[in-house]
Structure formats: structure tokens, C-alpha cells
Write an enzyme that holds these catalytic residues in place. Structure first.
Site, PDB file in Angstrom:
ATOM      1  N   HIS A  74       9.429  13.437  -1.907  1.00 35.25           N
ATOM      2  CA  HIS A  74       9.178  13.694  -3.328  1.00 35.25           C
ATOM      3  C   HIS A  74       7.820  14.360  -3.489  1.00 35.25           C
ATOM      4  CE1 HIS A  74      12.069  10.378  -5.032  1.00 35.25           C
ATOM      5  NE2 HIS A  74      12.671  11.237  -4.242  1.00 35.25           N
ATOM      6  N   TYR A 203       7.780   6.293 -13.935  1.00 30.73           N
ATOM      7  CA  TYR A 203       6.992   5.119 -14.341  1.00 30.73           C
ATOM      8  C   TYR A 203       6.883   5.172 -15.854  1.00 30.73           C
ATOM      9  CZ  TYR A 203       5.249   4.450  -9.524  1.00 30.73           C
ATOM     10  OH  TYR A 203       5.128   4.205  -8.180  1.00 30.73           O
ATOM     11  N   PRO A 295       2.496  -3.934  -7.033  1.00 25.10           N
ATOM     12  CA  PRO A 295       3.313  -2.843  -6.496  1.00 25.10           C
ATOM     13  C   PRO A 295       3.234  -1.524  -7.274  1.00 25.10           C
ATOM     14  CG  PRO A 295       4.690  -4.477  -7.590  1.00 25.10           C
ATOM     15  CD  PRO A 295       3.313  -5.037  -7.553  1.00 25.10           C
ATOM     16  N   LYS A 299       1.201   0.810  -2.708  1.00 28.62           N
ATOM     17  CA  LYS A 299       0.238   0.896  -1.602  1.00 28.62           C
ATOM     18  C   LYS A 299       0.409  -0.172  -0.504  1.00 28.62           C
ATOM     19  CE  LYS A 299      -1.971   4.418  -2.732  1.00 28.62           C
ATOM     20  NZ  LYS A 299      -1.074   5.367  -2.144  1.00 28.62           N
ATOM     21  N   TYR A 387      -2.347   8.392  -5.116  1.00 25.55           N
ATOM     22  CA  TYR A 387      -0.943   8.005  -4.935  1.00 25.55           C
ATOM     23  C   TYR A 387      -0.415   8.486  -3.586  1.00 25.55           C
ATOM     24  CZ  TYR A 387       3.826   6.807  -6.365  1.00 25.55           C
ATOM     25  OH  TYR A 387       5.069   6.234  -6.448  1.00 25.55           O
TER      26      TYR A 387
HETATM   27  C1  PHB Z   1      10.387   1.023  -4.867  1.00 26.76           C
HETATM   28  O1  PHB Z   1      11.145   2.004  -4.762  1.00 26.76           O
HETATM   29  O2  PHB Z   1      10.729  -0.094  -4.470  1.00 26.76           O
HETATM   30  C2  PHB Z   1       9.054   1.192  -5.496  1.00 26.76           C
HETATM   31  C3  PHB Z   1       8.638   2.446  -5.884  1.00 26.76           C
HETATM   32  C4  PHB Z   1       7.390   2.609  -6.466  1.00 26.76           C
HETATM   33  C5  PHB Z   1       6.592   1.515  -6.669  1.00 26.76           C
HETATM   34  C6  PHB Z   1       6.996   0.250  -6.272  1.00 26.76           C
HETATM   35  C7  PHB Z   1       8.244   0.081  -5.685  1.00 26.76           C
HETATM   36  O3  PHB Z   1       5.373   1.686  -7.269  1.00 26.76           O
END
Ligand code: PHB
Ligand code: APR
Length: 394
Positions: A74, A203, A295, A299, A387
Site C-alpha cells: 500500500h 482510519y 495499535p 507499530k 507511519y
Molecule cells: C490490521 O490490519 O490489523 C491493522 C491495521 C492498521 C492498524 C492496526 C491494525 O493501525
């Protein structure tokens, strides 16, 4: 039974298994000791975002064949608020750095396969694992297999046994500084048999709270909803989950997640935690044993990988020349990366979640922050840099 190895590794999560592979490639002996079953470790659904540094490391140690085939690269992510999605083109902003979606349990699966190929010891389902003589030149790990007592003597012990492990608590409390923040919310996560309706992660901050759209494969969507830290999953029927995800994620352009059979549901708490230093005598902590991040910044797995890359480099130096200089710097250097990730993960979390103690001012401030972020190249570059993660250094 007593035995001996150079490096005793407690925990067969991503940190312990990657450390074992790195040491193997340097010709250094290790034994990996895990208290859960192989099936449990491989099936546990966890995070799924790999930084470029983690992908590069997997390739460097020869375990990236399936990752290259099935991992989803991505170049960007979306931030959604106020009914609109805004794309952050991370690759363009960072000179080509990207992330790869590949489940942590797949990483663990591939590392276990690699370990078995080396023929080096990896033991599951051990009982009563404990560490001893940490300040001596010959620390040891004791454990039971089928009721029989065993002792493994080592030069070095690597504590890769996660947040709930036994290594960190074996360090005298007077020798550790602990830093912690527990958030007043958790994530309800689901895995659904549904084709991802967006090519990249979304997000979202909504009046009802945070939601995240992610994926595991072209057939499987991964989704999260902010909830109470002790949320009772049984109160969440599939219909209620889809309704809430739709409310929090749908944007005015008509985008929303595809729905499908829910394969798995679970609640995770959210915590920021650091133990300093990451060393006591001949015991070195790595990964979740030393630090936890919420999460939102994706990271956790990547920090664990950065730790063991550094630790393996220091151990290679020790066995090559007897020089302990890099080992002596391990904690300080690993903590520098950890605190950068802590700062970023806390910032992402506070920008994107609603808290009961927030008032209307706080919500408007969050929206103003998001507005600024998606309209300033400097702000987007800062997010993209953190990120995608800095290259690993030894
Ligand atoms: C996930 O795909 O499990 C995932 C993706 C982004 C995050 C946390 C978990 O910030
Ligand atoms: N003895 C042996 N093994 C143990 C013990 C013990 N007493 N206690 C825990 N373990 C094992 C756990 O069962 C687990 O398999 O140690 C392993 C630790 O693995 P993780 O918790 O996955 O931690 P780590 O390898 O540091 O990876 C960090 O995990 O929590 C996620 O988001 C985090 O992605 C990050 C990653």
C-alpha cells in the site's frame, strides 16, 4: 535434564522467532522456548501492517517468499472525517516508502517453517518457564516438559515473551523504570469474508468514535470499532457490528465497507507502556516484553523486529570479537526508536478516538487537527514518515 546453548530465547512470537533466524545466519546457537502450543501461536489473529524495514528484513533472512506473493503493498492510507475520505500518498511524500499488509500470524507461520528447516531447537507447550542467575556469566532458563524438570544454561537470555511474559517481572523492581498510559477505550475487531471495498486502509473519526477499515487478502476484510476496554463481545450481534461500522465508516461519496460472514470477533485493550532499561545483566528484553503501543500507529510488530535486528547485530559482534560495546548500547538505542514510536502511536490514538472525558471543544480540536493534517504537505509528510517507519539500524 540439563543442556547448554549460546542464546536462550524465551517466547516464539515474531521477536523470538526472528531473533533465532538472525542468529542462525550468523552461526550462533539458540534454543527457543514457548509456553503455548504451535497451533495457538500461529492462529492468534494480531496486527497486519509491515513497515518497509520489516519487509526488507524478512527478505534478508530468506523468509519472504510467500510475503512477496501474498503481501499487499500500500502506497497510501485514507483519513476519514466529516463525511469525506482524504488520501495521504505516503510513497510520494517519503521518496517511495510504503507499507505491506500481511498478517502477523502469517509472519509467525513463515518464521516457524524457517526454524524447522534449520533443525535448531524450538519447543512449544513448556510449563513453569523461569529465568535465573541473570547477573552471572551463565544465566539459565528452567522449565518443565511433561512434568520433567529441565535447565538450559546460556551465555545470554533474550526475553521475547511479550507483555505478559516472565522475563521482565524477573528483573528486580528497583532496576526498572516503568512508563504507562492505559486508554479508556478498546477496539472490537472482526475478520469478515468480504472483498475489501477500498484498496487502502481507512482510519475514521466519527461522532460515535473511531473505526478502521483494513484487510488481510483480496477476499478478507479486517475491521475495528472503538469500544469500551472491557466491552462484552456477546452484546455485539453481527447486525449491530455492521450497522455501527457502516455509520462510522461510510462517506458522502457512497463508499462503505462490503459486508460478509464474520469469521472472528475479539476485543483488545489499548495501552502505551515502556520498561527502561531493556537489559538487566545477561537478560535482554525485546518486543512487547519491553514496550506496548496502542495499535492505531501499527507499530507493535515493527518495533519488535527493529529490536531483534539490533540485538542480533550486537550478539554477532560479541561472538566474533568478544566486544560487548554494541550490546552495551542496545537498550539506549532501542529505546530511542521505541519512544519515537510511542509518540506517534499516542498522537494517532488521541487524534482519532473519542473519550468520555472529552467535551465539545475537544472534538472540534480533533477535527481541526485532521483538517490541518490533510491540507498541509508538511503535516502529511510527518505522518507518512512515522507511519512507514525509519529504516532499521543495527
Ligand atoms: C490490521 O490490519 O490489523 C491493522 C491495521 C492498521 C492498524 C492496526 C491494525 O493501525
Ligand atoms: N514462557 C515462554 N513463552 C512465553 C511465556 C513464558 N512464560 N510467556 C509468554 N510467552 C510467549 C507467548 O505465548 C508468545 O508466543 O511469548 C510470545 C510473545 O510473543 P508476542 O506477544 O507476539 O510478542 P513479540 O514477539 O514481542 O511481538 C510483538 O505482538 O502484541 C503484538 O502488536 C504486538 O505485533 C506486536 C508483536
Amino acid at each position: 535434564m540439563t543442556s547448554r546453548t549460546q542464546v536462550g530465547i524465551v517466547g516464539a512470537g515474531p521477536a523470538g522467532l526472528m531473533l533465532g533466524q538472525l542468529l542462525h545466519l550468523q552461526g550462533i546457537d539458540s534454543v527457543i522456548l514457548e509456553n503455548r502450543s504451535r497451533q495457538y501461536v500461529v492462529e492468534r489473529v494480531r496486527a497486519g501492517v509491515l513497515e518497509q524495514g520489516t519487509v526488507d528484513l524478512m527478505r534478508e533472512v530468506g523468509v519472504a517468499e510467500r510475503l512477496a506473493r501474498e503481501g499487499l503493498r500500500h502506497d497510501g492510507i485514507y483519513l476519514a472525517f466529516g463525511g469525506a475520505r482524504h488520501r495521504i500518498d505516503m510513497a510520494e511524500l517519503t521518496g517511495g516508502r510504503a507499507i505491506t499488509i500481511y498478517g502477523q500470524n502469517e509472519v509467525v507461520h513463515d518464521l516457524i517453517e524457517a526454524r524447522l528447516t534449520t533443525g535448531r531447537p524450538l519447543h512449544f507447550e513448556l510449563e513453569d518457564v523461569s529465568v535465573h542467575g541473570l547477573e552471572s556469566q551463565a544465566p539459565s532458563i528452567r522449565f518443565r516438559t511433561n512434568g520433567a524438570a529441565n535447565e538450559l544454561t546460556c551465555d545470554i537470555i533474550a526475553g521475547c515473551d511479550g507483555f505478559h511474559g516472565i522475563c521482565r517481572p524477573s528483573i528486580p523492581a528497583s532496576q526498572l523504570r516503568l512508563y504507562e498510559r492505559v486508554y479508556p477505550f478498546g477496539w472490537l475487531g472482526i475478520l469478515a469474508e468480504a472483498a475489501p471495498s477500498s484498496h487502502e486502509l481507512v482510519y475514521s473519526l466519527h461522532e460515535h468514535g473511531f473505526a478502521l477499515f483494513s484487510m488481510r487478502s483480496p477476499q478478507v476484510t479486517r475491521l475495528y470499532l472503538q469500544c469500551a476496554p472491557d466491552e462484552d463481545v456477546s452484546q455485539w450481534s453481527d447486525d449491530r457490528i455492521w450497522a455501527e461500522l457502516g455509520a462510522r465508516l461510510a462517506t458522502d461519496d457512497g463508499w462503505r465497507p462490503n459486508e460478509g460472514t464474520i469469521l472472528q470477533k475479539g476485543v483488545t485493550g489499548m495501552r502505551s507502556f515502556v520498561a527502561e532499561p531493556m537489559r538487566f545483566g545477561r537478560l535482554f528484553l525485546a518486543g512487547d516484553a519491553a514496550h506496548i503501543v496502542p495499535p492505531t500507529g501499527a507499530k507493535g510488530l515493527n518495533l519488535a523486529m527493529a529490536d531483534v535486528y539490533r540485538l542480533a547485530g550486537a550478539l554477532a559482534e560479541l561472538y566474533k570479537s568478544g566486544n560487548e560495546k554494541r550490546l552495551d548500547c542496545y537498550s539506549e538505542r532501542a529505546l530511542a526508536r521505541t519512544w519515537r514510536a510511542q509518540r506517534f502511536s499516542w498522537w494517532m490514538t488521541s487524534m482519532l478516538h473519542r473519550s468520555d472525558s472529552d467535551n465539545p471543544f475537544d472534538h472540534r480540536r480533533q477535527l481541526a487537527e485532521l483538517e490541518y493534517l490533510v491540507s498541509s504537505r508538511a503535516a502529511m509528510t510527518s505522518l507518512a514518515e512515522s507511519y512507514t517507519g525509519a529504516p532499521f539500524d543495527a
